[in-house]
Design a protein around this motif. Sequence first.
Motif, PDB file in Angstrom:
ATOM      1  N   CYS A  61      -2.306 -36.295-103.619  1.00 52.70           N
ATOM      2  CA  CYS A  61      -2.491 -35.438-104.784  1.00 52.70           C
ATOM      3  C   CYS A  61      -3.981 -35.310-105.077  1.00 52.70           C
ATOM      4  N   ALA A  62      -4.340 -34.180-105.658  1.00 55.49           N
ATOM      5  CA  ALA A  62      -5.753 -33.954-105.963  1.00 55.49           C
ATOM      6  C   ALA A  62      -6.217 -34.772-107.155  1.00 55.49           C
ATOM      7  N   SER A  63      -5.305 -35.079-108.079  1.00 55.90           N
ATOM      8  CA  SER A  63      -5.685 -35.815-109.287  1.00 55.90           C
ATOM      9  C   SER A  63      -4.493 -36.599-109.789  1.00 55.90           C
ATOM     10  N   GLU A  64      -4.745 -37.487-110.772  1.00 54.32           N
ATOM     11  CA  GLU A  64      -3.670 -38.273-111.358  1.00 54.32           C
ATOM     12  C   GLU A  64      -2.692 -37.400-112.132  1.00 54.32           C
ATOM     13  N   SER A  65      -3.194 -36.376-112.775  1.00 55.58           N
ATOM     14  CA  SER A  65      -2.298 -35.486-113.532  1.00 55.58           C
ATOM     15  C   SER A  65      -1.338 -34.754-112.603  1.00 55.58           C
ATOM     16  N   GLU A  66      -1.832 -34.360-111.436  1.00 56.71           N
ATOM     17  CA  GLU A  66      -0.940 -33.719-110.468  1.00 56.71           C
ATOM     18  C   GLU A  66       0.096 -34.696-109.940  1.00 56.71           C
ATOM     19  N   ALA A  67      -0.318 -35.960-109.714  1.00 59.03           N
ATOM     20  CA  ALA A  67       0.621 -36.967-109.249  1.00 59.03           C
ATOM     21  C   ALA A  67       1.707 -37.233-110.285  1.00 59.03           C
ATOM     22  N   ALA A  68       1.328 -37.262-111.574  1.00 56.52           N
ATOM     23  CA  ALA A  68       2.324 -37.468-112.625  1.00 56.52           C
ATOM     24  C   ALA A  68       3.253 -36.274-112.752  1.00 56.52           C
ATOM     25  N   ALA A  69       2.717 -35.055-112.536  1.00 55.58           N
ATOM     26  CA  ALA A  69       3.547 -33.857-112.643  1.00 55.58           C
ATOM     27  C   ALA A  69       4.496 -33.706-111.466  1.00 55.58           C
ATOM     28  N   GLN A  70       4.099 -34.189-110.306  1.00 56.60           N
ATOM     29  CA  GLN A  70       4.934 -34.063-109.113  1.00 56.60           C
ATOM     30  C   GLN A  70       6.086 -35.057-109.085  1.00 56.60           C
ATOM     31  N   ALA A  71       6.091 -36.025-109.973  1.00 60.52           N
ATOM     32  CA  ALA A  71       7.189 -37.005-110.103  1.00 60.52           C
ATOM     33  C   ALA A  71       7.451 -37.741-108.792  1.00 60.52           C
ATOM     34  N   GLY A  72       6.393 -38.260-108.217  1.00 58.23           N
ATOM     35  CA  GLY A  72       6.552 -39.091-107.033  1.00 58.23           C
ATOM     36  C   GLY A  72       6.551 -38.353-105.724  1.00 58.23           C
ATOM     37  N   ARG A  73       6.330 -37.034-105.738  1.00 61.67           N
ATOM     38  CA  ARG A  73       6.293 -36.288-104.492  1.00 61.67           C
ATOM     39  C   ARG A  73       4.951 -36.422-103.775  1.00 61.67           C
ATOM     40  N   CYS A  74       3.953 -36.930-104.458  1.00 62.01           N
ATOM     41  CA  CYS A  74       2.656 -37.150-103.839  1.00 62.01           C
ATOM     42  C   CYS A  74       2.039 -38.399-104.455  1.00 62.01           C
ATOM     43  N   ALA A  75       0.973 -38.885-103.846  1.00 60.58           N
ATOM     44  CA  ALA A  75       0.319 -40.103-104.312  1.00 60.58           C
ATOM     45  C   ALA A  75      -1.189 -39.927-104.229  1.00 60.58           C
ATOM     46  N   VAL A  76      -1.880 -40.808-104.930  1.00 63.08           N
ATOM     47  CA  VAL A  76      -3.339 -40.814-104.909  1.00 63.08           C
ATOM     48  C   VAL A  76      -3.785 -41.849-103.886  1.00 63.08           C
ATOM     49  N   LEU A  77      -4.491 -41.402-102.860  1.00 60.26           N
ATOM     50  CA  LEU A  77      -4.994 -42.299-101.821  1.00 60.26           C
ATOM     51  C   LEU A  77      -6.293 -42.931-102.308  1.00 60.26           C
ATOM     52  N   SER A  78      -6.341 -44.244-102.323  1.00 63.83           N
ATOM     53  CA  SER A  78      -7.479 -44.935-102.933  1.00 63.83           C
ATOM     54  C   SER A  78      -7.955 -46.072-102.046  1.00 63.83           C
ATOM     55  N   GLN A  79      -9.154 -46.535-102.348  1.00 62.15           N
ATOM     56  CA  GLN A  79      -9.738 -47.730-101.742  1.00 62.15           C
ATOM     57  C   GLN A  79     -10.304 -48.577-102.878  1.00 62.15           C
ATOM     58  N   VAL A  80      -9.748 -49.759-103.048  1.00 59.15           N
ATOM     59  CA  VAL A  80     -10.076 -50.613-104.185  1.00 59.15           C
ATOM     60  C   VAL A  80     -11.141 -51.613-103.769  1.00 59.15           C
TER      61      VAL A  80
END
Length: 308
Positions: A61-80
Amino acid sequence: MLKSARKKPRDPEGRMPLVEHLRELRNRLVKALLAIVPLTILALFFAKDIAEFISAPVPTCASESEAAAQAGRCAVLSQVGLTSPFSTYMKVSLMAALVAAAPVWLYQLWAFVAPGLHRHEKKYALSVVGIGTPLFLLGAYLAHWILPFAVKTLLGFSISGSVNYITVDDMIDISVKMTLAFGLAFQLPIVLALLNIGGVLSGQRMLGWWRPMVMIIAVFSAVVTPTDPMSMIALAVPMTALYFGAVIFSLINDRRRGRAQGPELSDDEASDLDLTPEDIGEVEAVPAPRALPEQASAERVNGYDDVT
Protein backbone atom coordinates in the motif's frame (compact mmCIF):
# COMPACT_ATOMS: atom_id res chain seq x y z
CA MET A 1 70.45 -30.41 2.85
CA LEU A 2 66.74 -30.17 2.19
CA LYS A 3 64.80 -33.35 1.91
CA SER A 4 62.25 -33.47 -0.81
CA ALA A 5 58.83 -33.90 0.71
CA ARG A 6 57.02 -36.78 -0.83
CA LYS A 7 53.28 -37.17 -0.53
CA LYS A 8 52.14 -40.37 1.03
CA PRO A 9 50.15 -42.57 -1.31
CA ARG A 10 46.44 -42.52 -0.62
CA ASP A 11 44.73 -45.58 0.71
CA PRO A 12 42.57 -47.05 -2.10
CA GLU A 13 39.73 -47.51 0.41
CA GLY A 14 39.94 -43.91 1.61
CA ARG A 15 41.19 -44.74 5.11
CA MET A 16 43.28 -42.12 6.90
CA PRO A 17 43.98 -41.05 10.48
CA LEU A 18 41.64 -38.67 12.30
CA VAL A 19 44.12 -35.79 11.98
CA GLU A 20 44.22 -36.29 8.22
CA HIS A 21 40.42 -36.27 8.10
CA LEU A 22 40.30 -32.99 10.00
CA ARG A 23 42.97 -31.48 7.75
CA GLU A 24 41.06 -32.61 4.67
CA LEU A 25 37.83 -31.12 6.07
CA ARG A 26 39.61 -27.82 6.75
CA ASN A 27 40.93 -27.66 3.21
CA ARG A 28 37.51 -28.37 1.74
CA LEU A 29 35.89 -25.68 3.90
CA VAL A 30 38.52 -23.14 2.90
CA LYS A 31 37.96 -23.86 -0.79
CA ALA A 32 34.20 -23.50 -0.34
CA LEU A 33 34.64 -20.18 1.48
CA LEU A 34 36.93 -18.91 -1.28
CA ALA A 35 33.97 -19.27 -3.61
CA ILE A 36 31.27 -17.97 -1.24
CA VAL A 37 33.01 -14.82 0.04
CA PRO A 38 33.71 -13.20 -3.38
CA LEU A 39 30.16 -14.02 -4.54
CA THR A 40 28.77 -12.44 -1.37
CA ILE A 41 30.68 -9.24 -2.08
CA LEU A 42 29.46 -9.31 -5.68
CA ALA A 43 25.86 -9.92 -4.59
CA LEU A 44 25.97 -6.78 -2.42
CA PHE A 45 25.74 -4.69 -5.60
CA PHE A 46 22.51 -6.51 -6.55
CA ALA A 47 21.09 -6.95 -3.05
CA LYS A 48 18.41 -4.30 -3.59
CA ASP A 49 17.09 -6.00 -6.73
CA ILE A 50 17.13 -9.40 -5.00
CA ALA A 51 15.27 -8.02 -1.96
CA GLU A 52 12.64 -6.46 -4.21
CA PHE A 53 12.24 -9.77 -6.03
CA ILE A 54 11.73 -11.64 -2.73
CA SER A 55 9.25 -9.08 -1.39
CA ALA A 56 7.34 -8.84 -4.69
CA PRO A 57 4.53 -11.19 -3.54
CA VAL A 58 3.46 -8.63 -0.90
CA PRO A 59 0.60 -6.41 -2.16
CA THR A 60 1.99 -3.11 -0.89
CA CYS A 61 0.00 0.00 0.00
CA ALA A 62 1.13 3.54 -0.64
CA SER A 63 0.15 4.75 2.83
CA GLU A 64 -1.34 3.63 6.14
CA SER A 65 -4.69 5.17 5.27
CA GLU A 66 -4.86 3.12 2.09
CA ALA A 67 -3.95 -0.02 4.04
CA ALA A 68 -6.75 0.67 6.54
CA ALA A 69 -9.22 1.34 3.72
CA GLN A 70 -8.31 -1.83 1.84
CA ALA A 71 -9.20 -3.97 4.90
CA GLY A 72 -6.22 -6.27 4.71
CA ARG A 73 -5.92 -6.48 0.93
CA CYS A 74 -2.54 -4.77 1.06
CA ALA A 75 0.21 -4.12 3.59
CA VAL A 76 2.89 -1.57 4.34
CA LEU A 77 6.36 -2.94 3.60
CA SER A 78 8.75 -1.66 6.26
CA GLN A 79 12.24 -2.01 7.68
CA VAL A 80 12.46 -1.48 11.43
CA GLY A 81 15.64 -0.12 13.01
CA LEU A 82 18.62 1.88 11.86
CA THR A 83 20.75 -1.17 10.96
CA SER A 84 17.88 -3.13 9.41
CA PRO A 85 18.62 -2.10 5.79
CA PHE A 86 22.28 -3.08 6.11
CA SER A 87 21.50 -6.43 7.80
CA THR A 88 18.92 -7.13 5.11
CA TYR A 89 21.51 -6.44 2.42
CA MET A 90 23.97 -8.81 4.09
CA LYS A 91 21.39 -11.54 4.55
CA VAL A 92 20.21 -11.32 0.96
CA SER A 93 23.77 -11.26 -0.37
CA LEU A 94 24.82 -14.27 1.67
CA MET A 95 21.76 -16.22 0.61
CA ALA A 96 22.37 -15.41 -3.05
CA ALA A 97 26.04 -16.37 -2.72
CA LEU A 98 25.16 -19.73 -1.16
CA VAL A 99 22.83 -20.49 -4.04
CA ALA A 100 25.29 -19.31 -6.71
CA ALA A 101 28.21 -21.19 -5.13
CA ALA A 102 26.21 -24.40 -4.67
CA PRO A 103 28.13 -26.30 -7.39
CA VAL A 104 31.44 -25.47 -5.66
CA TRP A 105 30.57 -26.40 -2.08
CA LEU A 106 28.56 -29.42 -3.20
CA TYR A 107 31.60 -30.64 -5.11
CA GLN A 108 33.81 -30.06 -2.05
CA LEU A 109 31.36 -32.04 0.06
CA TRP A 110 31.38 -34.81 -2.53
CA ALA A 111 35.19 -34.80 -2.69
CA PHE A 112 35.37 -35.17 1.09
CA VAL A 113 32.90 -38.08 1.24
CA ALA A 114 33.72 -39.90 -2.01
CA PRO A 115 37.05 -41.54 -0.97
CA GLY A 116 35.23 -43.56 1.68
CA LEU A 117 32.58 -44.86 -0.70
CA HIS A 118 32.64 -48.00 -2.80
CA ARG A 119 32.21 -47.83 -6.55
CA HIS A 120 28.49 -48.72 -6.51
CA GLU A 121 27.89 -46.25 -3.66
CA LYS A 122 29.51 -43.50 -5.72
CA LYS A 123 27.21 -44.38 -8.61
CA TYR A 124 24.13 -44.10 -6.39
CA ALA A 125 25.38 -40.85 -4.86
CA LEU A 126 25.90 -39.27 -8.29
CA SER A 127 22.42 -40.42 -9.31
CA VAL A 128 20.96 -38.84 -6.17
CA VAL A 129 22.67 -35.53 -6.94
CA GLY A 130 21.64 -35.67 -10.61
CA ILE A 131 17.98 -36.39 -9.84
CA GLY A 132 17.67 -34.58 -6.52
CA THR A 133 18.86 -31.21 -7.83
CA PRO A 134 16.10 -30.81 -10.48
CA LEU A 135 13.51 -32.00 -7.97
CA PHE A 136 14.71 -29.46 -5.41
CA LEU A 137 14.59 -26.67 -8.01
CA LEU A 138 11.10 -27.76 -9.01
CA GLY A 139 9.97 -27.59 -5.39
CA ALA A 140 11.60 -24.16 -4.98
CA TYR A 141 9.82 -22.86 -8.07
CA LEU A 142 6.51 -24.21 -6.78
CA ALA A 143 7.09 -22.44 -3.44
CA HIS A 144 7.77 -19.15 -5.22
CA TRP A 145 4.60 -19.61 -7.28
CA ILE A 146 2.47 -20.35 -4.20
CA LEU A 147 3.89 -17.55 -2.04
CA PRO A 148 1.76 -14.67 -3.50
CA PHE A 149 -1.45 -16.63 -2.90
CA ALA A 150 -0.30 -17.47 0.62
CA VAL A 151 0.43 -13.83 1.45
CA LYS A 152 -2.97 -12.68 0.19
CA THR A 153 -4.68 -15.44 2.18
CA LEU A 154 -2.88 -14.48 5.38
CA LEU A 155 -3.67 -10.80 4.87
CA GLY A 156 -7.32 -11.72 4.43
CA PHE A 157 -7.55 -12.45 8.17
CA SER A 158 -6.86 -8.80 9.02
CA ILE A 159 -9.34 -6.90 11.15
CA SER A 160 -11.20 -4.11 9.41
CA GLY A 161 -9.46 -0.76 9.80
CA SER A 162 -6.13 -2.31 10.86
CA VAL A 163 -2.80 -1.71 9.17
CA ASN A 164 -0.42 -4.59 8.41
CA TYR A 165 3.31 -3.92 8.57
CA ILE A 166 5.45 -6.54 6.85
CA THR A 167 9.19 -6.25 7.16
CA VAL A 168 11.58 -7.32 4.44
CA ASP A 169 13.27 -9.67 6.92
CA ASP A 170 9.97 -11.46 7.48
CA MET A 171 9.53 -11.96 3.75
CA ILE A 172 13.07 -13.28 3.42
CA ASP A 173 12.53 -15.73 6.28
CA ILE A 174 9.21 -17.04 4.99
CA SER A 175 10.59 -17.32 1.44
CA VAL A 176 13.62 -19.32 2.62
CA LYS A 177 11.50 -21.57 4.86
CA MET A 178 8.95 -22.35 2.15
CA THR A 179 11.69 -22.91 -0.43
CA LEU A 180 13.51 -25.37 1.83
CA ALA A 181 10.28 -27.10 2.87
CA PHE A 182 9.08 -27.59 -0.71
CA GLY A 183 12.53 -28.51 -2.01
CA LEU A 184 13.14 -31.11 0.71
CA ALA A 185 9.60 -32.48 0.37
CA PHE A 186 10.31 -33.23 -3.28
CA GLN A 187 13.21 -35.48 -2.18
CA LEU A 188 10.70 -38.07 -0.90
CA PRO A 189 10.94 -40.38 -3.95
CA ILE A 190 14.74 -40.42 -3.74
CA VAL A 191 14.65 -41.48 -0.08
CA LEU A 192 12.15 -44.26 -0.85
CA ALA A 193 14.16 -45.42 -3.87
CA LEU A 194 17.37 -45.61 -1.82
CA LEU A 195 15.57 -47.61 0.89
CA ASN A 196 14.37 -50.02 -1.79
CA ILE A 197 17.81 -50.33 -3.38
CA GLY A 198 19.30 -51.03 0.06
CA GLY A 199 16.75 -53.80 0.63
CA VAL A 200 15.01 -52.01 3.53
CA LEU A 201 11.62 -51.50 1.84
CA SER A 202 9.99 -53.50 -0.91
CA GLY A 203 7.71 -52.12 -3.57
CA GLN A 204 4.80 -54.26 -2.39
CA ARG A 205 5.10 -52.90 1.14
CA MET A 206 5.20 -49.31 -0.10
CA LEU A 207 2.18 -50.00 -2.29
CA GLY A 208 0.34 -51.37 0.73
CA TRP A 209 1.06 -48.14 2.63
CA TRP A 210 -0.48 -45.84 0.02
CA ARG A 211 -3.54 -44.88 2.10
CA PRO A 212 -1.66 -43.77 5.25
CA MET A 213 1.03 -42.15 3.10
CA VAL A 214 -1.57 -40.05 1.25
CA MET A 215 -2.95 -38.97 4.63
CA ILE A 216 0.55 -38.11 5.93
CA ILE A 217 1.30 -36.10 2.79
CA ALA A 218 -1.97 -34.18 3.20
CA VAL A 219 -1.23 -33.38 6.85
CA PHE A 220 2.34 -32.36 6.00
CA SER A 221 1.10 -30.08 3.22
CA ALA A 222 -1.42 -28.47 5.57
CA VAL A 223 1.28 -27.81 8.19
CA VAL A 224 3.96 -26.49 5.83
CA THR A 225 1.75 -24.28 3.70
CA PRO A 226 -0.39 -21.43 5.04
CA THR A 227 -4.13 -21.79 5.58
CA ASP A 228 -4.84 -21.65 1.87
CA PRO A 229 -6.50 -24.77 0.41
CA MET A 230 -4.97 -24.03 -2.98
CA SER A 231 -1.45 -24.00 -1.52
CA MET A 232 -2.10 -27.27 0.28
CA ILE A 233 -3.39 -28.95 -2.87
CA ALA A 234 -0.53 -27.53 -4.94
CA LEU A 235 1.97 -29.29 -2.65
CA ALA A 236 0.02 -32.47 -1.86
CA VAL A 237 -0.74 -33.44 -5.47
CA PRO A 238 2.87 -33.47 -6.78
CA MET A 239 4.13 -35.15 -3.61
CA THR A 240 1.54 -37.92 -4.02
CA ALA A 241 2.50 -38.34 -7.67
CA LEU A 242 6.18 -38.56 -6.70
CA TYR A 243 5.35 -41.17 -4.05
CA PHE A 244 3.60 -43.42 -6.56
CA GLY A 245 6.48 -42.86 -8.97
CA ALA A 246 8.83 -44.21 -6.29
CA VAL A 247 6.49 -47.18 -5.76
CA ILE A 248 6.55 -48.02 -9.48
CA PHE A 249 10.36 -47.78 -9.53
CA SER A 250 10.60 -50.06 -6.47
CA LEU A 251 8.28 -52.66 -8.01
CA ILE A 252 10.35 -52.74 -11.20
CA ASN A 253 13.58 -52.92 -9.20
CA ASP A 254 12.23 -55.79 -7.06
CA ARG A 255 11.23 -57.74 -10.16
CA ARG A 256 14.66 -57.19 -11.72
CA ARG A 257 16.36 -58.24 -8.49
CA GLY A 258 14.17 -61.34 -8.27
CA ARG A 259 15.16 -62.42 -11.77
CA ALA A 260 18.85 -62.00 -10.93
CA GLN A 261 18.68 -63.89 -7.63
CA GLY A 262 16.16 -66.57 -8.59
CA PRO A 263 12.86 -67.40 -6.90
CA GLU A 264 12.60 -66.33 -3.28
CA LEU A 265 11.41 -68.69 -0.53
CA SER A 266 8.81 -67.91 2.05
CA ASP A 267 9.76 -67.65 5.72
CA ASP A 268 8.49 -71.18 6.55
CA GLU A 269 9.88 -72.88 3.44
CA ALA A 270 13.19 -74.73 3.52
CA SER A 271 15.50 -74.78 0.55
CA ASP A 272 16.71 -78.03 -1.02
CA LEU A 273 20.15 -79.12 0.07
CA ASP A 274 22.58 -80.65 -2.39
CA LEU A 275 24.42 -83.34 -0.42
CA THR A 276 26.27 -84.77 -3.40
CA PRO A 277 30.03 -84.54 -2.76
CA GLU A 278 32.10 -82.73 -5.32
CA ASP A 279 34.38 -84.76 -7.64
CA ILE A 280 32.84 -88.05 -6.48
CA GLY A 281 34.59 -89.93 -9.23
CA GLU A 282 38.04 -88.98 -7.95
CA VAL A 283 37.73 -90.15 -4.32
CA GLU A 284 41.01 -91.63 -3.11
CA ALA A 285 41.32 -94.32 -0.50
CA VAL A 286 42.43 -93.11 2.89
CA PRO A 287 45.69 -94.85 3.87
CA ALA A 288 45.72 -96.84 7.12
CA PRO A 289 47.73 -95.35 9.99
CA ARG A 290 51.17 -96.72 10.44
CA ALA A 291 52.04 -98.85 13.46
CA LEU A 292 53.98 -97.33 16.28
CA PRO A 293 57.63 -98.48 16.49
CA GLU A 294 57.33 -99.99 19.97
CA GLN A 295 54.09 -101.81 19.08
CA ALA A 296 54.93 -103.06 15.61
CA SER A 297 54.68 -106.87 15.43
CA ALA A 298 53.13 -109.56 13.30
CA GLU A 299 50.24 -110.17 15.73
CA ARG A 300 49.21 -106.51 15.91
CA VAL A 301 47.09 -104.87 13.24
CA ASN A 302 48.11 -101.31 12.49
CA GLY A 303 50.05 -101.17 15.77
CA TYR A 304 47.05 -101.98 18.03
CA ASP A 305 46.04 -105.25 19.64
CA ASP A 306 42.49 -106.49 20.14
CA VAL A 307 42.42 -105.18 23.75
CA THR A 308 43.02 -101.54 22.83
